[in-house]
Scaffold this active site. Sequence first.
Site, short mmCIF file in Angstrom:
data_model
loop_
_atom_site.label_atom_id
_atom_site.label_comp_id
_atom_site.label_asym_id
_atom_site.label_seq_id
_atom_site.Cartn_x
_atom_site.Cartn_y
_atom_site.Cartn_z
N LYS A 23 -12.14 17.10 -14.26
CA LYS A 23 -12.57 15.73 -13.83
C LYS A 23 -12.02 15.91 -12.27
O LYS A 23 -12.72 16.08 -11.38
CB LYS A 23 -11.62 14.80 -14.59
CG LYS A 23 -12.34 14.59 -16.22
CD LYS A 23 -11.84 13.62 -16.84
CE LYS A 23 -12.85 13.60 -18.31
NZ LYS A 23 -12.31 13.77 -19.64
N TYR A 61 -8.60 14.17 -27.66
CA TYR A 61 -9.94 14.58 -27.31
C TYR A 61 -9.67 15.94 -26.38
O TYR A 61 -9.00 15.90 -25.47
CB TYR A 61 -10.93 13.73 -26.84
CG TYR A 61 -12.36 14.45 -26.52
CD1 TYR A 61 -12.96 14.89 -27.59
CD2 TYR A 61 -12.61 14.57 -25.24
CE1 TYR A 61 -14.36 15.28 -27.48
CE2 TYR A 61 -13.89 15.04 -25.04
CZ TYR A 61 -14.84 15.33 -26.05
OH TYR A 61 -16.01 15.90 -25.69
N ASP A 105 -2.97 19.43 -22.40
CA ASP A 105 -4.52 18.93 -21.61
C ASP A 105 -4.46 17.94 -20.66
O ASP A 105 -4.15 16.94 -21.10
CB ASP A 105 -5.31 18.85 -23.02
CG ASP A 105 -6.82 18.42 -22.43
OD1 ASP A 105 -7.14 18.31 -21.23
OD2 ASP A 105 -7.64 18.37 -23.34
C1 LIG Z 1 -12.65 14.64 -20.60
C2 LIG Z 1 -11.76 15.60 -21.25
C3 LIG Z 1 -11.94 16.73 -21.73
C4 LIG Z 1 -13.28 17.27 -21.77
O1 LIG Z 1 -13.91 17.43 -20.47
P1 LIG Z 1 -15.49 17.67 -20.12
O2 LIG Z 1 -15.43 18.02 -18.95
O3 LIG Z 1 -16.27 16.49 -20.73
O4 LIG Z 1 -16.08 18.78 -21.02
C5 LIG Z 1 -11.07 17.52 -22.21
N1 LIG Z 1 -9.84 17.20 -22.37
C6 LIG Z 1 -9.62 15.69 -22.22
C7 LIG Z 1 -8.13 15.28 -22.17
C8 LIG Z 1 -10.21 14.86 -21.47
O5 LIG Z 1 -10.13 13.55 -20.98
#
Ligand SMILES: *Cc1c(COP(=O)(O)O)cnc(C)c1O
Length: 431
Positions: free
Chosen positions: A267, A144, A239
């Site tokens: 995060k 994701y 990511d």
């Molecule tokens: C949480 C997450 C996102 C998205 O971040 P948001 O702040 O919810 O938009 C993208 N990539 C990874 C790997 C994530 O865990």
Amino acid sequence: MKRENSNRLFEKAKKLIPGGVNSPVRACKSVDSSPVFINRADGCRIFDEDGNEYIDYIGSWGPMIFGHRHPAVIDAIHSALKNGTSFGAPTGLEIKLAEMIIEAVPSIEMVRMVNSGTEAAMSAIRLARGFTGRDMIIKFDGCYHGHSDALLVEAGSGVATLGIPGSPGVPESFVSGTLSLPFNNIKSVEEAMEKHGSEIACIIVEPVAGNMGLVLPGDGFLQALRSLTEKYNALLIFDEVMTGFRVAYGGAQSVYGIVPDLTCLGKIIGGGLPVGAYGGKREIMEHIAPQGPVYQAGTLSGNPLAMAAGIATLTELKKPGFYDSLNSMSEKLGKGLFDAAKKAGINVSVAISGSMLGMFFTKEKVIDFESAKKSDLKMFASYYRNMLQNGIYLAPSQFEALFVSSAHSAEDIDQTVYAAGKVMSELNGKQ
Ligand SMILES: *Cc1c(COP(=O)(O)O)cnc(C)c1O
């Protein structure tokens, strides 16, 4: 455990907010449950609107690596607040956080702050396309990267299937350049690169996948992505929105010894406030406006409260021994859950990466989204609901990771493992 207030609030919320929630998984649909409305949290404990107390393993889906209300973070936000909440102008705080990120993650030579992980990944993809002059991208099934159009491709089961819209509202043409491949399958990436290599702008991957449950990269997988992107002059994007400052201070790239071209963060670097960031090699980052032509902007980007919370968070994380003691708690939990399942006669597959943890209800080894989906989802749903009744607040989906924080003590872990043992024995009894 009564949840009258939560249920009443949910009924009201559903009339005002789609599904009653501002992010879908929170609605607890897949586990046949309804959300607990939170009143407050402290350390590893979270309290709902009915006065129930839970041990929290969601940690706001990753950011709360110290648990809730860490005094250093709260103090930093308080002092920043005195000076104002947003200026839409450069501040010294942005430089400080940029310096700390660049020092922590050597592959990052320049960094741009945004407001969410979605924005970070979306902007990194735009930059990769702008820099290479190519349109196609490769991602992996079950990974994701936020909800931007190009990355919202349904996890296809076939090898190298061209992306199809994962959501109504995403035009076919927006995702026709997105190739989604099985995680951990080097051969499928080799084949895709052989076929499309000169058109591929980048490969984007969660180096440790935490959005299909927890799935670790197999031997040589990340290395293969690095060599293949180099061979075909495509960019490699890690990511690390979830894994950055979580699996180690330098992120998953420091654990696996891979140097990506671009990295997405979010995060933890916001200390619980809305933040994202993307950074990488200077010659690539220099293509971003106003230095270069690739446009990306944000009214609240570099927000002083978020920067202050991020600086305080990274300062605490840097203290010697922090990750050792955090990770030892996570190992204790992983081992405890595995043993409890074994004792209860239930097949599970447990994975740990630093303070991220996953437990699938399957005896097969989970290596990708296909194998993750073999997990017994009905069993997970019962487990989730019963754990909640026993005061353990888990993510309401088999396809999410658990997060241990530095506020979880050995006693908290013991209490969790005891509850899991009890719940799993009962589940097995019912079969
Ligand atoms: C949480 C997450 C996102 C998205 O971040 P948001 O702040 O919810 O938009 C993208 N990539 C990874 C790997 C994530 O865990």
